[in-house]
Design an enzyme around this catalytic site. Structure first.
Site, PDB file in Angstrom:
ATOM      1  N   GLY A   1      62.373  54.752  34.150  1.00 32.55           N
ATOM      2  CA  GLY A   1      61.773  56.053  33.856  1.00 32.55           C
ATOM      3  C   GLY A   1      62.881  57.084  33.861  1.00 32.55           C
ATOM      4  O   GLY A   1      63.949  56.844  33.290  1.00 32.55           O
TER       5      GLY A   1
ATOM      6  N   SER B   1      66.872  49.770  34.512  1.00 30.52           N
ATOM      7  CA  SER B   1      67.180  51.065  33.892  1.00 30.52           C
ATOM      8  C   SER B   1      67.426  52.123  34.989  1.00 30.52           C
ATOM      9  O   SER B   1      68.427  52.022  35.689  1.00 30.52           O
ATOM     10  CB  SER B   1      66.051  51.448  32.935  1.00 30.52           C
ATOM     11  OG  SER B   1      66.430  52.517  32.111  1.00 30.52           O
ATOM     12  N   ALA B   2      66.564  53.106  35.168  1.00 32.96           N
ATOM     13  CA  ALA B   2      66.751  54.089  36.238  1.00 32.96           C
ATOM     14  C   ALA B   2      66.928  53.404  37.592  1.00 32.96           C
ATOM     15  O   ALA B   2      67.720  53.845  38.430  1.00 32.96           O
ATOM     16  CB  ALA B   2      65.555  55.044  36.291  1.00 32.96           C
TER      17      ALA B   2
ATOM     18  N   GLU C   1      71.389  46.223  26.338  1.00 30.03           N
ATOM     19  CA  GLU C   1      69.974  45.836  26.419  1.00 30.03           C
ATOM     20  C   GLU C   1      69.848  44.316  26.502  1.00 30.03           C
ATOM     21  O   GLU C   1      70.671  43.582  25.949  1.00 30.03           O
ATOM     22  CB  GLU C   1      69.240  46.315  25.167  1.00 30.03           C
ATOM     23  CG  GLU C   1      69.370  47.795  24.935  1.00 30.03           C
ATOM     24  CD  GLU C   1      68.063  48.513  25.143  1.00 30.03           C
ATOM     25  OE1 GLU C   1      67.068  48.170  24.506  1.00 30.03           O
ATOM     26  OE2 GLU C   1      68.047  49.454  25.966  1.00 30.03           O
TER      27      GLU C   1
END
Lengths: 228, 228
Positions: free
Chosen positions: A85, A117-118, A189
């Site tokens: 997020g 991610s975050a 990714e």
């Protein structure tokens, strides 16, 4: 540290998650990076991680909310998963929930930590190499420092989404190194960086690019050990 | 407010700069956004703006250094030009040089202000919609507020070539509006937003996209007046 959760949610790395969890079954999932709907995000994680292998990990997934008795939930964790997020919202809420020290202590004494991610950004010494905007106006940027290098998830060497007059990702990392000395690790990714006992190994379909200040950046592929 | 300086430096908007400057000849150029070589950046600006029209503006360009008696230089300005680089470094140095209030006062009493990229970001109420990373660890984000909306320079709408797990620019602006209410104006490359007496007009070859919280974003083309 997972660059991105992908679609279907976590499918690209579920095998690696299961291997990393080992016998741990009670996984505490942190939704604090989500600015929109934390319960819905938790449900998505519960469905994915809770499914029987090989689709999932057969985990029992608990929801850690930064604003609802988070320390009691953390206490019950056999593994911690910090979802994606907005990185700045995530770190701000971890600070406000008094969670940084307790998480750091648990992980340093053996709790498996997974971040996407975050969630991988906050595993580094600071979050200043996130791609996210600091929409929450965070002013204290020190993070969990579980690893001695900063993370840049969703790493792309030349970012075709940037207009030609914009800085490339590498130029931003170079700017970071004008001011800071910690290395930066870009994770493409579909790629995972697994760190255990000080050893960082690349897993997945993409690559990892490590930037040490004043040195040429270096690429690493699946199976390789990253030296930073 | 210029999205990007372009190559050759400022060529795409030199005519618009000249028209905006009008009779002003002594242009003070601010290099504080540049983390590498401020004198070289000043030389580039001096060569471009100082050239005879139509290649340049025939301006006499003075160098404002945030750390070398900047108020005395500002005093002499008939126009101010704040160049690009890292937005957070720029704002931090304007703060440390005690320049925010003096610049705001001068511009509100008629000094023409030109900003490119980072220099257009600091014209808004805050810099939190910059694409840059906060590599300097800035903690106070309020900027010049010469206009009542935030700027996103180098604006690009969704690009199918973007790393698929990354947020689009529009998603980042949506996150910003979870927390903040000020409108955000995205300026495409090669594009200028000219603001005078509260009227904002699009100039140049690209477009401007205005995001008001809770409303559908709206595109504007050259010659159109932006309503935010």
């Amino acid at each position: 540290m997972i660059s991105n959760s992908g679609k279907p949610f976590l499918e690209h790395c579920m095998g690696q998650i299961a291997a990393f969890l080992g016998p741990a079954r009670r996984v505490v999932f942190v939704t604090a990076a989500n600015l929109y709907d934390e319960p819905a995000y938790y449900e998505r994680a519960r469905a994915a991680l809770g499914a029987a292998p090989p689709a999932g990990c057969g985990a029992h997934v608990l929801h850690l909310r930064w604003d609802a008795d988070p320390l009691a939930v953390l206490e019950r964790a056999e593994a911690l998963f910090v979802g994606g997020g907005n990185t700045y919202a995530l770190l701000k809420r971890l600070q406000e929930g008094g969670l940084l020290d307790p998480i750091r202590t648990r992980v340093r004494t053996g709790l498996p930590y997974i971040g996407s991610s975050a969630g991988s950004n906050v595993a580094g010494p600071s979050v200043l190499t996130s791609n996210d905007w600091n929409v929450v106006g965070l002013t204290v940027f020190g993070a969990l420092a579980l690893v001695p290098f900063n993370i840049n998830p969703h790493y792309l060497e030349t970012d075709p989404a940037m207009a030609p007059g914009s800085e490339t990702r590498d130029e931003r990392i170079r700017e970071y190194h004008v001011v800071h000395s910690s290395p930066v690790v870009g994770i493409e990714e579909g790629t995972v960086l697994r760190v255990e006992d000080g050893v960082a190994i690349v897993l997945g379909r993409g690559r990892v690019k490590a930037f040490a200040r004043g040195r040429e950046p270096r690429w690493y592929r699946a199976g390789e050990r990253v030296e930073v």
